[in-house]
Scaffold this motif. Sequence first.
Motif, short mmCIF file in Angstrom:
data_model
loop_
_atom_site.label_atom_id
_atom_site.label_comp_id
_atom_site.label_asym_id
_atom_site.label_seq_id
_atom_site.Cartn_x
_atom_site.Cartn_y
_atom_site.Cartn_z
N PRO A 109 -3.17 8.44 -3.31
CA PRO A 109 -4.47 7.82 -3.02
C PRO A 109 -5.54 8.06 -4.07
N ASP A 110 -5.38 9.07 -4.91
CA ASP A 110 -6.35 9.29 -5.98
C ASP A 110 -6.25 8.25 -7.09
N GLY A 167 0.77 -1.23 0.00
CA GLY A 167 0.00 0.00 0.00
C GLY A 167 0.80 1.28 0.00
N GLU A 177 -0.59 3.63 -2.52
CA GLU A 177 -1.81 4.29 -2.04
C GLU A 177 -1.48 5.43 -1.09
N SER A 178 -0.46 5.25 -0.25
CA SER A 178 -0.14 6.29 0.73
C SER A 178 0.36 7.57 0.06
N GLU A 195 -5.42 2.08 -4.57
CA GLU A 195 -6.02 1.65 -3.31
C GLU A 195 -5.75 0.15 -3.15
N LEU A 230 -4.98 -4.73 -5.26
CA LEU A 230 -4.68 -3.37 -5.70
C LEU A 230 -5.73 -2.93 -6.69
N ARG A 231 -6.28 -1.75 -6.48
CA ARG A 231 -7.25 -1.18 -7.40
C ARG A 231 -6.66 0.09 -7.98
N GLY A 286 -7.18 -2.81 -1.02
CA GLY A 286 -8.31 -3.15 -0.16
C GLY A 286 -7.91 -4.11 0.95
N HIS A 294 -7.78 3.33 -9.46
CA HIS A 294 -9.01 4.12 -9.52
C HIS A 294 -9.33 4.67 -10.91
#
Length: 87
Positions: free
Chosen positions: A26-27, A19, A22-23, A30, A37-38, A32, A40
């Motif tokens: 974050p836009d 993550g 993400e940190s 992500e 991993l997503r 979960g 966006h």
Amino acid sequence: VERIPVKIVVDWNRCAGIGMCESVSPDLFEVGADGKLRLHEGDEVDESHSHAVDAAIDACPTGALKFAQLPRLQRRPGRVTIASRRD
């Protein structure tokens, strides 16, 4: 002025779902609770996000992220990409 899409390339064999991406971005990223991993904005983002992608690449401790500019013929609208890491 035409904006050039940037493709986020994830090496799913190296992604540990920590993550860090993400940190710092974050836009775009992500991870979960399920460890997936997503992306966006999908795997293609506008070049205006290139600094955020660079920050995520630099933050990734496993080196699972990189990006590439797409040739014009390969461009397509962004989409949400969901994939689990491979064990």
